[in-house]
Design a protein around this motif. Structure first.
Motif, PDB file in Angstrom:
ATOM      1  N   ARG A 160       6.143  14.446 -10.988  1.00  0.00           N
ATOM      2  CA  ARG A 160       5.025  14.174 -10.064  1.00  0.00           C
ATOM      3  C   ARG A 160       4.857  12.673  -9.845  1.00  0.00           C
ATOM      4  NH1 ARG A 160       4.364  18.575  -7.149  1.00  0.00           N
ATOM      5  NH2 ARG A 160       4.332  20.397  -8.486  1.00  0.00           N
ATOM      6  N   TRP A 167      -2.049  17.802   1.079  1.00  0.00           N
ATOM      7  CA  TRP A 167      -2.244  19.031   1.863  1.00  0.00           C
ATOM      8  C   TRP A 167      -3.130  18.794   3.088  1.00  0.00           C
ATOM      9  CZ3 TRP A 167      -6.483  23.047   0.776  1.00  0.00           C
ATOM     10  CH2 TRP A 167      -6.372  24.115   1.677  1.00  0.00           C
ATOM     11  N   ARG A 187       3.928  18.958   2.311  1.00  0.00           N
ATOM     12  CA  ARG A 187       4.472  20.045   1.472  1.00  0.00           C
ATOM     13  C   ARG A 187       4.350  19.736  -0.017  1.00  0.00           C
ATOM     14  NH1 ARG A 187       9.570  22.524   4.638  1.00  0.00           N
ATOM     15  NH2 ARG A 187       8.586  22.479   6.666  1.00  0.00           N
ATOM     16  N   GLN A 188       4.576  18.471  -0.401  1.00  0.00           N
ATOM     17  CA  GLN A 188       4.479  18.166  -1.833  1.00  0.00           C
ATOM     18  C   GLN A 188       3.034  18.342  -2.299  1.00  0.00           C
ATOM     19  OE1 GLN A 188       3.074  15.324  -3.636  1.00  0.00           O
ATOM     20  NE2 GLN A 188       2.047  14.766  -1.720  1.00  0.00           N
ATOM     21  N   ASP A 199       2.418  22.026  -2.660  1.00  0.00           N
ATOM     22  CA  ASP A 199       3.145  22.508  -3.843  1.00  0.00           C
ATOM     23  C   ASP A 199       2.404  22.137  -5.133  1.00  0.00           C
ATOM     24  OD1 ASP A 199       5.670  23.459  -5.253  1.00  0.00           O
ATOM     25  OD2 ASP A 199       5.529  21.394  -5.972  1.00  0.00           O
ATOM     26  N   ASN A 256      -0.519  24.365  -5.408  1.00  0.00           N
ATOM     27  CA  ASN A 256      -0.100  25.747  -5.646  1.00  0.00           C
ATOM     28  C   ASN A 256       0.241  25.969  -7.118  1.00  0.00           C
ATOM     29  OD1 ASN A 256       0.275  28.242  -4.483  1.00  0.00           O
ATOM     30  ND2 ASN A 256       2.481  27.930  -4.172  1.00  0.00           N
ATOM     31  N   VAL A 257       0.914  24.980  -7.712  1.00  0.00           N
ATOM     32  CA  VAL A 257       1.267  25.090  -9.142  1.00  0.00           C
ATOM     33  C   VAL A 257      -0.024  25.149  -9.972  1.00  0.00           C
ATOM     34  CG1 VAL A 257       2.297  23.833 -11.085  1.00  0.00           C
ATOM     35  CG2 VAL A 257       3.534  24.019  -8.921  1.00  0.00           C
TER      36      VAL A 257
END
Ligand code: BYC
Length: 333
Positions: free
Chosen positions: A83, A145, A182-183, A186, A189-190
């Motif tokens: 990250r 996001w 997208r990162q 993601d 989302n994790v």
């Protein structure tokens, strides 16, 4: 009276000839834009078109480099090496975007020093969104996001902006923004899938704080937008502030469901008849307060930029001295 001027016609007559010439040039400019053409740096353009572009492109450039600051706050505290690498790459991308955009603004005849002066003196605006603090790691995901998501929505139409150097810069920027968005999704989302209850609550808290400021990024409502009408006519803006905001709400409402977070708007609801989501009123008083310099972090952001500029003086001096030395050597050879 003695004169070396070739044109000795009376002043009024000269003015009339100039304005007839200008009217013809403006007519050609308008026709080109009406036919979907693009303007290059050396083409004739009305002074107001040039001024509008310098304003918008430089504000955009300032937003990119001020936008590095809230993210930089977490560069030393990213939870994993992966990250951290992603975040560092993203922050560097923002710096790069700022540089493409300053270069695009310079093609319009304004120097970078003038642009920086305007930022550092507080005269120039940058996006309202970067005057909010990043309180938790989830804020970094939410910036990717929502903030980069809003940026893409606003900036993809700018790849077709009538001023070609700006449009070309935007193509590359949008590709990178897409990775940024997208990162962010993601990372969230994790946390939402594999995280603890505390981590999930942290994501929801970040969404609650960033949702409304993200909607404000698109600018004031069309009815209050000073520049929209003219900028749309010139093809600088292709889609209005309100239409872009609506597209963003529609896209994001679905993504929120996939993530499992709630958007903090009790009035957010799909409207079958309109084919869009309805959403609640935006606090425009807050927006104007932040734009006017009174947001939570305005002073801190500006002070950080001014400090970076002052601390970097020796690098600029050294680069100039090196360039001078090389020129002298080349001239002597
Ligand atoms: N914040 O007539 P309007 C990024 C000002 S970078 C502050 O609608 P226009 C990212 C506006 O300037 C995001 N001020 O203006 C970076 C005008 O004031 P002036 C930046 C705002 O220009 C790093 C007045 O309000 N994106 O995403 O037709 C990390 C009236 O507005 C704002 C761009 O700059 C605001 N939100 O439309 C992550 C995109 N909104 O100048 C992400 C390019 C409005 O008369 N810019 N104002 O004093 C644009 O597309 C347009 O300039 C805007 C505004 C849609 C923003």
């Amino acid at each position: 009276m003695y004169t070396q001027a070739m044109d000795t016609a009376p002043k009024e007559e000269r003015k009339a000839v100039r304005s007839a010439e200008e009217a013809a040039l403006e007519q050609r400019f308008d026709t080109k834009l009406d036919d979907g053409g693009f303007i290059e740096a050396k083409d004739w353009m009305p002074a107001h078109y040039r001024k509008t572009l310098v304003r918008q492109i430089s504000q955009h450039a300032h937003s990119e480099i001020v936008g590095m600051l809230p993210e930089g706050n977490w560069a030393t505290r990213a939870p994993t090496l992966k990250r951290k690498c992603i975040l560092l790459a993203k922050i560097q991308d923002e710096g790069g975007h700022g540089l493409y955009l300053y270069a695009a603004a310079e093609t319009l005849g304004t120097s970078r020093d003038e642009l920086f002066d305007a930022l550092h003196s507080g005269k120039a605006k940058y996006s309202s969104i970067f005057n909010y603090p990043t309180l938790s790691w989830a804020d970094i995901g939410v910036i990717g996001w929502l903030v980069d998501g809003a940026a893409i929505m606003n900036q993809v139409p700018l790849t077709r902006c009538s001023y070609a150097p700006y449009a070309r810069a935007m193509v590359r920027i949008c590709r990178e923004e897409s990775f940024h968005q997208r990162q962010g999704f993601d990372a969230l989302n994790v946390m939402m899938r594999e995280g603890t209850d505390a981590q999930k609550a942290m994501v929801q808290d970040a969404v609650d704080r960033w949702w409304w400021p993200s909607l404000m990024m698109f600018g004031p409502p069309d009815s209050e937008s000073t520049h929209s009408e003219q900028s749309m006519r010139w093809g600088i803006k292709r889609i209005s502030n309100d239409d872009l905001r609506q597209k963003f709400v529609d896209a994001t409402a679905q993504q929120a469901q996939v993530l499992g977070v709630t958007l903090p708007d009790p009035l957010l609801k799909w409207n079958e008849a309109r084919g869009h989501h309805d959403f609640g009123p935006i606090d425009w008083a807050e927006f104007w307060r932040v734009v006017g310099g009174h947001g939570p972090c305005n002073k801190e952001r500006l002070a950080a930029r001014v400090k970076a500029w002052d601390d970097g003086a020796w690098v600029r001096d050294a680069a100039l001295a090196h360039a001078r030395k090389q020129t002298t050597r080349q001239e002597a050879a």
